[in-house]
Design a protein around this motif. Structure first.
Motif, PDB file in Angstrom:
ATOM      1  N   LYS A   1       0.839  -1.205   0.000  1.00  0.00           N
ATOM      2  CA  LYS A   1       0.000   0.000   0.000  1.00  0.00           C
ATOM      3  C   LYS A   1       0.869   1.248   0.000  1.00  0.00           C
ATOM      4  O   LYS A   1       0.607   2.214  -0.725  1.00  0.00           O
TER       5      LYS A   1
ATOM      6  N   ASP B   1      -7.052   7.381  -4.874  1.00  0.00           N
ATOM      7  CA  ASP B   1      -7.873   6.779  -3.821  1.00  0.00           C
ATOM      8  C   ASP B   1      -7.640   5.271  -3.803  1.00  0.00           C
ATOM      9  O   ASP B   1      -7.205   4.685  -4.800  1.00  0.00           O
TER      10      ASP B   1
ATOM     11  N   ASP C   1     -11.469  -1.469  -2.343  1.00  0.00           N
ATOM     12  CA  ASP C   1     -11.596  -2.754  -1.644  1.00  0.00           C
ATOM     13  C   ASP C   1     -11.437  -3.920  -2.595  1.00  0.00           C
ATOM     14  O   ASP C   1     -10.943  -4.980  -2.208  1.00  0.00           O
TER      15      ASP C   1
ATOM     16  N   LYS D   1     -15.785  -0.004  -3.623  1.00  0.00           N
ATOM     17  CA  LYS D   1     -15.225   0.918  -2.646  1.00  0.00           C
ATOM     18  C   LYS D   1     -16.242   1.122  -1.522  1.00  0.00           C
ATOM     19  O   LYS D   1     -17.381   0.732  -1.630  1.00  0.00           O
TER      20      LYS D   1
ATOM     21  N   GLY E   1     -15.400   0.469   1.888  1.00  0.00           N
ATOM     22  CA  GLY E   1     -15.066  -0.247   3.122  1.00  0.00           C
ATOM     23  C   GLY E   1     -14.787   0.724   4.257  1.00  0.00           C
ATOM     24  O   GLY E   1     -15.046   0.424   5.426  1.00  0.00           O
ATOM     25  N   GLY E   2     -14.291   1.887   3.915  1.00  0.00           N
ATOM     26  CA  GLY E   2     -14.019   2.917   4.923  1.00  0.00           C
ATOM     27  C   GLY E   2     -15.192   3.854   5.138  1.00  0.00           C
ATOM     28  O   GLY E   2     -15.092   4.814   5.909  1.00  0.00           O
TER      29      GLY E   2
ATOM     30  N   ALA F   1     -16.632   6.011   3.087  1.00  0.00           N
ATOM     31  CA  ALA F   1     -16.609   7.352   2.481  1.00  0.00           C
ATOM     32  C   ALA F   1     -17.101   7.337   1.035  1.00  0.00           C
ATOM     33  O   ALA F   1     -16.811   8.244   0.268  1.00  0.00           O
ATOM     34  N   LEU F   2     -17.874   6.317   0.659  1.00  0.00           N
ATOM     35  CA  LEU F   2     -18.181   6.102  -0.763  1.00  0.00           C
ATOM     36  C   LEU F   2     -18.883   7.259  -1.431  1.00  0.00           C
ATOM     37  O   LEU F   2     -18.603   7.574  -2.590  1.00  0.00           O
TER      38      LEU F   2
ATOM     39  N   GLU G   1     -16.423  10.086  -1.909  1.00  0.00           N
ATOM     40  CA  GLU G   1     -15.420   9.605  -2.879  1.00  0.00           C
ATOM     41  C   GLU G   1     -15.977   9.650  -4.295  1.00  0.00           C
ATOM     42  O   GLU G   1     -15.320  10.143  -5.223  1.00  0.00           O
TER      43      GLU G   1
HETATM   44  C1  5RP Z   1     -13.084   4.088   1.807  1.00  0.00           C
HETATM   45  C2  5RP Z   1     -12.596   3.261   0.679  1.00  0.00           C
HETATM   46  C3  5RP Z   1     -11.198   2.773   0.755  1.00  0.00           C
HETATM   47  O1  5RP Z   1     -10.504   3.293  -0.334  1.00  0.00           O
HETATM   48  C4  5RP Z   1     -11.172   1.289   0.731  1.00  0.00           C
HETATM   49  O2  5RP Z   1     -11.967   0.827   1.812  1.00  0.00           O
HETATM   50  C5  5RP Z   1      -9.757   0.737   0.845  1.00  0.00           C
HETATM   51  O3  5RP Z   1      -9.261   0.951   2.114  1.00  0.00           O
HETATM   52  P1  5RP Z   1      -7.781   0.553   2.504  1.00  0.00           P
HETATM   53  O4  5RP Z   1      -6.880   1.368   1.639  1.00  0.00           O
HETATM   54  O5  5RP Z   1      -7.684   0.930   3.965  1.00  0.00           O
HETATM   55  O6  5RP Z   1      -7.621  -0.928   2.264  1.00  0.00           O
HETATM   56  O7  5RP Z   1     -13.288   2.979  -0.268  1.00  0.00           O
HETATM   57  O8  5RP Z   1     -14.443   4.382   1.669  1.00  0.00           O
END
Ligand code: 5RP
Length: 228
Positions: free
Chosen positions: A8, A81, A84, A94, A96-97, A99-100, A103
């Motif tokens: 990463k 960006d 996932d 996307k 997982g965090g 913020a879709l 984003e």
């Molecule tokens: C947040 C996202 C992230 O980009 C996705 O979850 C990847 O996260 P990470 O880089 O921590 O694996 O879409 O909404």
């Protein structure tokens, strides 16, 4: 640092090298995007950044970077960006965090978008990672039922699960809730994306299709580039 984190970081550092003085840059969210933001901040360029979450905005401010609001800066030249999952044609899951929505707004406003990830994120079929679906808090159980109906039309027989953290439903930066749909395999991502957006109460979903212009993938032998 784990192998995944090293990958990463390598992808984030490579993406930071794409940024030029004077650009308006979209900053993604998540651990991979954070490596990008840190590497970019260290370059001390004269740039304006648009953050996709309060977490990323906080990180950028702590690094002394200049932030602007979406729609109030010049057009965004480049957004970087994480993701996932990265599937065929740089189709993405996307969110997982969480913020879709922000984003996707920033990606869609960008002249160029680059996705960065570790090698494990690359898949042949989307869907192993549960698809995040952001919904209004009001009436969300009804919205969940309608999402179930849509998924059933695609032979996906799962009930999306309300995202919970520390015993409470997760709220997005926009105050909405997230349901995660463990689809398994998404055979028709474009049709599913369209159908999900037609459900009243679905604010956004995590399928990012035809949005990524390039992927930088960190792997054991360095960073490789993928094109759609
Ligand atoms: C947040 C996202 C992230 O980009 C996705 O979850 C990847 O996260 P990470 O880089 O921590 O694996 O879409 O909404």
């Amino acid at each position: 640092m784990s192998d995944a984190d090293a990958q990463k970081r390598a992808a984030g550092v490579a993406a930071a090298a794409l940024v030029e003085d004077g650009m308006v840059v979209g900053l993604g969210t998540g651990s991979t995007a954070a490596w990008f933001v840190k590497a970019l901040g260290a370059r001390r360029l004269r740039i304006t950044c648009v953050a996709t979450s309060t977490a990323t905005a906080d990180l950028a401010i702590s690094l002394g970077m200049t932030l602007g609001e979406l729609g109030e800066t010049r057009p965004i030249d480049l957004t970087v960006d994480g993701a996932d999952e990265i599937g065929p044609g740089l189709s993405l899951i996307k969110g997982g965090g969480g913020a879709l929505l922000r984003e996707k707004l920033v990606w869609e406003a960008s002249r160029r978008s680059v996705v960065i990830a570790d090698a494990a994120k690359v898949v042949t079929t989307l869907g192993k990672f549960a698809l995040p679906i952001e919904v209004t808090a009001f009436g969300h159980k009804t919205v969940q039922n309608r999402i179930c109906d849509v998924l059933a039309e695609f032979d996906i027989g799962v009930a999306p699960r309300l995202r919970i953290k520390d015993g409470a439903p997760v709220r997005t930066d926009g105050g909405n809730l997230i349901y995660d749909a463990a689809c398994g395999r998404i055979e028709e991502p474009a049709a599913l994306a369209f159908a999900l957006k037609s459900v009243t109460g679905v604010v956004e979903h995590g399928l990012f299709l035809d949005l990524a212009d390039q992927a930088l993938i960190g792997g054991p032998a360095g960073v490789t580039t993928l094109e759609p």
